[in-house]
Design a protein around this motif. Structure first.
Motif, PDB file in Angstrom:
ATOM      1  N   LYS A  75      44.835  11.221  38.672  1.00 19.65           N
ATOM      2  CA  LYS A  75      44.942   9.923  37.862  1.00 19.65           C
ATOM      3  C   LYS A  75      45.078  10.255  36.256  1.00 19.65           C
ATOM      4  N   GLY A  76      44.492  11.513  35.791  1.00 20.88           N
ATOM      5  CA  GLY A  76      44.650  11.699  34.320  1.00 20.88           C
ATOM      6  C   GLY A  76      44.133  13.235  34.145  1.00 20.88           C
ATOM      7  N   ILE A  77      44.568  13.837  33.104  1.00 20.58           N
ATOM      8  CA  ILE A  77      44.148  15.166  32.699  1.00 20.58           C
ATOM      9  C   ILE A  77      44.014  15.274  31.049  1.00 20.58           C
ATOM     10  N   VAL A  78      42.655  15.731  30.993  1.00 21.92           N
ATOM     11  CA  VAL A  78      42.358  15.950  29.433  1.00 21.92           C
ATOM     12  C   VAL A  78      41.723  17.332  29.220  1.00 21.92           C
ATOM     13  N   SER A  79      41.830  17.561  28.045  1.00 21.47           N
ATOM     14  CA  SER A  79      41.432  18.980  27.687  1.00 21.47           C
ATOM     15  C   SER A  79      39.973  19.130  27.257  1.00 21.47           C
ATOM     16  N   ALA A  80      39.438  20.179  27.763  1.00 19.37           N
ATOM     17  CA  ALA A  80      37.933  20.605  27.632  1.00 19.37           C
ATOM     18  C   ALA A  80      37.717  21.130  25.918  1.00 19.37           C
ATOM     19  N   ILE A  81      38.875  21.343  25.229  1.00 26.99           N
ATOM     20  CA  ILE A  81      38.692  22.133  24.185  1.00 26.99           C
ATOM     21  C   ILE A  81      39.484  21.152  23.069  1.00 26.99           C
ATOM     22  N   PRO A  82      39.197  21.218  21.893  1.00 22.59           N
ATOM     23  CA  PRO A  82      39.937  20.710  20.886  1.00 22.59           C
ATOM     24  C   PRO A  82      41.552  21.275  20.812  1.00 22.59           C
ATOM     25  N   ASP A  83      42.251  20.385  20.030  1.00 26.18           N
ATOM     26  CA  ASP A  83      43.720  20.799  20.139  1.00 26.18           C
ATOM     27  C   ASP A  83      43.826  21.950  19.343  1.00 26.18           C
ATOM     28  N   ASP A  84      42.879  22.023  18.108  1.00 26.61           N
ATOM     29  CA  ASP A  84      43.060  23.306  17.361  1.00 26.61           C
ATOM     30  C   ASP A  84      42.550  24.527  17.606  1.00 26.61           C
ATOM     31  N   TRP A  85      41.953  24.579  18.770  1.00 30.37           N
ATOM     32  CA  TRP A  85      41.386  25.856  19.357  1.00 30.37           C
ATOM     33  C   TRP A  85      42.554  26.822  20.033  1.00 30.37           C
ATOM     34  N   THR A  86      42.808  27.773  19.520  1.00 29.77           N
ATOM     35  CA  THR A  86      44.104  28.450  19.950  1.00 29.77           C
ATOM     36  C   THR A  86      43.595  30.254  20.480  1.00 29.77           C
ATOM     37  N   ALA A  87      42.427  30.349  20.494  1.00 31.23           N
ATOM     38  CA  ALA A  87      41.937  31.730  20.993  1.00 31.23           C
ATOM     39  C   ALA A  87      41.793  31.511  22.504  1.00 31.23           C
ATOM     40  N   HIS A  88      41.535  32.385  23.303  1.00 33.73           N
ATOM     41  CA  HIS A  88      41.350  32.501  24.717  1.00 33.73           C
ATOM     42  C   HIS A  88      40.142  31.511  25.075  1.00 33.73           C
ATOM     43  N   ASN A  89      40.324  30.796  26.053  1.00 37.04           N
ATOM     44  CA  ASN A  89      38.867  30.076  26.616  1.00 37.04           C
ATOM     45  C   ASN A  89      39.495  29.911  28.214  1.00 37.04           C
ATOM     46  N   GLY A  90      38.105  29.885  28.849  1.00 40.44           N
ATOM     47  CA  GLY A  90      38.313  29.786  30.289  1.00 40.44           C
ATOM     48  C   GLY A  90      37.264  28.750  30.555  1.00 40.44           C
ATOM     49  N   SER A  91      37.367  27.686  31.113  1.00 41.29           N
ATOM     50  CA  SER A  91      36.627  26.584  31.531  1.00 41.29           C
ATOM     51  C   SER A  91      35.847  26.926  32.785  1.00 41.29           C
ATOM     52  N   ALA A  92      34.674  26.677  32.985  1.00 38.20           N
ATOM     53  CA  ALA A  92      33.883  27.345  34.143  1.00 38.20           C
ATOM     54  C   ALA A  92      33.201  26.065  35.188  1.00 38.20           C
ATOM     55  N   ALA A  93      31.902  26.041  34.739  1.00 42.26           N
ATOM     56  CA  ALA A  93      31.300  25.064  35.615  1.00 42.26           C
ATOM     57  C   ALA A  93      31.252  23.430  35.163  1.00 42.26           C
ATOM     58  N   ILE A  94      30.901  22.701  36.040  1.00 46.18           N
ATOM     59  CA  ILE A  94      31.306  21.020  35.708  1.00 46.18           C
ATOM     60  C   ILE A  94      30.190  20.420  36.509  1.00 46.18           C
ATOM     61  N   ARG A  95      29.742  19.460  35.808  1.00 50.46           N
ATOM     62  CA  ARG A  95      28.573  18.408  36.307  1.00 50.46           C
ATOM     63  C   ARG A  95      28.560  17.068  35.825  1.00 50.46           C
ATOM     64  N   LEU A  96      28.381  16.332  36.763  1.00 52.96           N
ATOM     65  CA  LEU A  96      28.464  14.825  36.489  1.00 52.96           C
ATOM     66  C   LEU A  96      27.083  14.257  36.569  1.00 52.96           C
ATOM     67  N   SER A  97      26.550  13.428  35.567  1.00 53.76           N
ATOM     68  CA  SER A  97      25.394  12.627  35.449  1.00 53.76           C
ATOM     69  C   SER A  97      25.049  11.733  36.536  1.00 53.76           C
ATOM     70  N   SER A  98      24.099  11.707  36.902  1.00 48.69           N
ATOM     71  CA  SER A  98      23.709  10.719  38.276  1.00 48.69           C
ATOM     72  C   SER A  98      24.434   9.293  38.103  1.00 48.69           C
ATOM     73  N   ASP A  99      24.261   8.750  36.974  1.00 49.36           N
ATOM     74  CA  ASP A  99      24.789   7.398  36.688  1.00 49.36           C
ATOM     75  C   ASP A  99      26.405   7.374  36.622  1.00 49.36           C
ATOM     76  N   GLY A 100      26.803   8.711  36.677  1.00 50.22           N
ATOM     77  CA  GLY A 100      28.478   8.564  36.467  1.00 50.22           C
ATOM     78  C   GLY A 100      29.168   8.233  35.211  1.00 50.22           C
ATOM     79  N   ARG A 101      28.197   8.236  34.374  1.00 50.97           N
ATOM     80  CA  ARG A 101      28.843   7.771  32.786  1.00 50.97           C
ATOM     81  C   ARG A 101      29.414   9.023  31.965  1.00 50.97           C
ATOM     82  N   PHE A 102      28.806  10.571  32.471  1.00 47.99           N
ATOM     83  CA  PHE A 102      29.119  11.506  31.591  1.00 47.99           C
ATOM     84  C   PHE A 102      29.390  12.670  32.411  1.00 47.99           C
ATOM     85  N   LEU A 103      30.262  13.402  31.918  1.00 47.99           N
ATOM     86  CA  LEU A 103      30.715  14.768  32.601  1.00 47.99           C
ATOM     87  C   LEU A 103      30.316  15.752  31.781  1.00 47.99           C
ATOM     88  N   TYR A 104      30.321  17.047  32.307  1.00 48.66           N
ATOM     89  CA  TYR A 104      29.824  18.110  31.397  1.00 48.66           C
ATOM     90  C   TYR A 104      30.733  19.200  31.952  1.00 48.66           C
TER      91      TYR A 104
END
Length: 346
Positions: free
Chosen positions: A232-261
């Motif tokens: 349905k959609g794809i967004v970045s986990a880092i700012p657009d101006d971050w150019t160094a290496h990054n590897g996203s890892a863990a993901i969790r969703l709040s129980s009310d479904g309102r926020f993702l980490y």
């Protein structure tokens, strides 16, 4: 009030295996990093209702590597090992428990396999099925050496979903009561996405998939009746101006479904997203983990406090979480945790 967490680790430098850390929610602060039990790089841990831990384990004998699981009974104060399930080769990257069917699943990043075990009454395991991923791999250097399943766990309707970083695919399986897998569907993500972990919001019929290699998070529609995912959609986990290496890892969703980490290794942050009624994401915060190479993180039972572990700098940080805004505020840093990888409520 105090809440305890199991900490899974690497044992490459100073860690001795599995630890337990307490969160004093009154002060608030992290306290008492206590060594609990030995294991070889117990990077992930799953807890069963029967008070058993299923722990990733690695063993070196006469120059040969064996990988698998070690099972601990934690019904008493001192954990008691009841079984090791080891085979030649690398250890798995993920382990999960299926309480309804009394099964355990592992995803083996290096072997390209997802394995199913049946749980006996005493908690010991017997292998029942295994799938070997041989699909073509993606274009990133980390994908060149083959498939890399990084996650295998249940969907809200009790299917098995497996994320393969190497093939840029997400696989869905039906699971029989005796632990046999039947392929249902395959979702192909954009090349180089690097699927790592996934979480579900059953109320919105969506899942959120984090891509390690792309540092992106995808919102997936999950059609349980058809047994398939669509992007349905794809967004970045880092700012657009971050150019160094990054590897996203863990993901969790709040129980009310309102926020993702999501944790970011490289930028060394926790990314916070708000969600709308359709499950689409907006990134609202990137906050430093106050250390190097954050792996897993988790929250207290009321989700008011978040603990994150930084593998390379051997420390943990503690945050308060605002339930209305979703944002995090640092309350403690530089708490010693050796080579931390997994954070699991005890």
């Amino acid at each position: 009030m105090t809440e305890d967490f199991y900490i899974g680790t690497y044992t490459k430098r100073i860690s001795r295996g599995i630890y337990r850390v307490s969160v004093d929610t009154k002060k608030p602060e992290l306290t008492d990093c206590e060594w609990l039990a030995s294991a070889g790089s117990p990077t992930y841990i799953a807890k069963a209702d029967a008070k058993r831990l299923y722990v990733i384990n690695k063993k070196e004998t006469d120059g040969q590597t064996q990988g698998g699981l070690i099972i601990y009974d934690v019904s008493e104060e001192k954990p008691r090992a009841i079984q090791q399930v080891l085979t030649h080769g690398a250890s798995p990257a993920y382990v999960a428990v299926d309480e309804d069917r009394q099964l355990v699943y592992t995803a083996n990043y290096h072997r390209g396999t997802v394995t199913v075990y049946a749980v006996a009454d005493d908690g010991t395991l017997l292998k029942t099925d295994q799938v070997v991923d041989d699909d073509p791999v993606g274009p990133a250097p980390e994908q060149a050496d083959g498939p890399h399943p990084h996650f295998a766990n249940l969907t809200p309707d009790n299917r098995l979903v497996a994320c393969d970083l190497g093939t840029d695919r997400v696989y869905l399986y039906d699971v029989s009561d005796d632990g046999k897998l039947s392929a249902v569907s395959t979702l192909e993500m954009p090349a180089g996405f690097g699927p790592r972990h996934i979480v579900f919001d059953a109320s919105k019929n969506v899942a959120y998939l984090v891509g390690e290699l792309s540092s992106n998070v995808a919102t997936l529609a999950y059609d349980a009746a058809a047994g398939k995912f669509t992007v349905k959609g794809i967004v970045s986990a880092i700012p657009d101006d971050w150019t160094a290496h990054n590897g996203s890892a863990a993901i969790r969703l709040s129980s009310d479904g309102r926020f993702l980490y999501v944790s970011n290794r490289g930028q060394n942050t926790l990314a916070v997203f708000s969600t709308d009624d359709e499950g689409q994401l907006t990134r609202i915060q990137n906050i430093s983990t106050e250390g190097d190479f954050p792996r897993d993180f988790n929250w207290t039972h009321d989700e008011k406090f978040v603990i994150v572990v930084n593998q390379n700098s051997d420390n943990a940080s503690l945050y308060t979480r605002d339930a209305q805004s979703g944002q995090l505020t640092l309350v403690q840093k530089d708490f010693m945790v050796p080579e931390g990888v997994c954070v699991l409520p005890a």
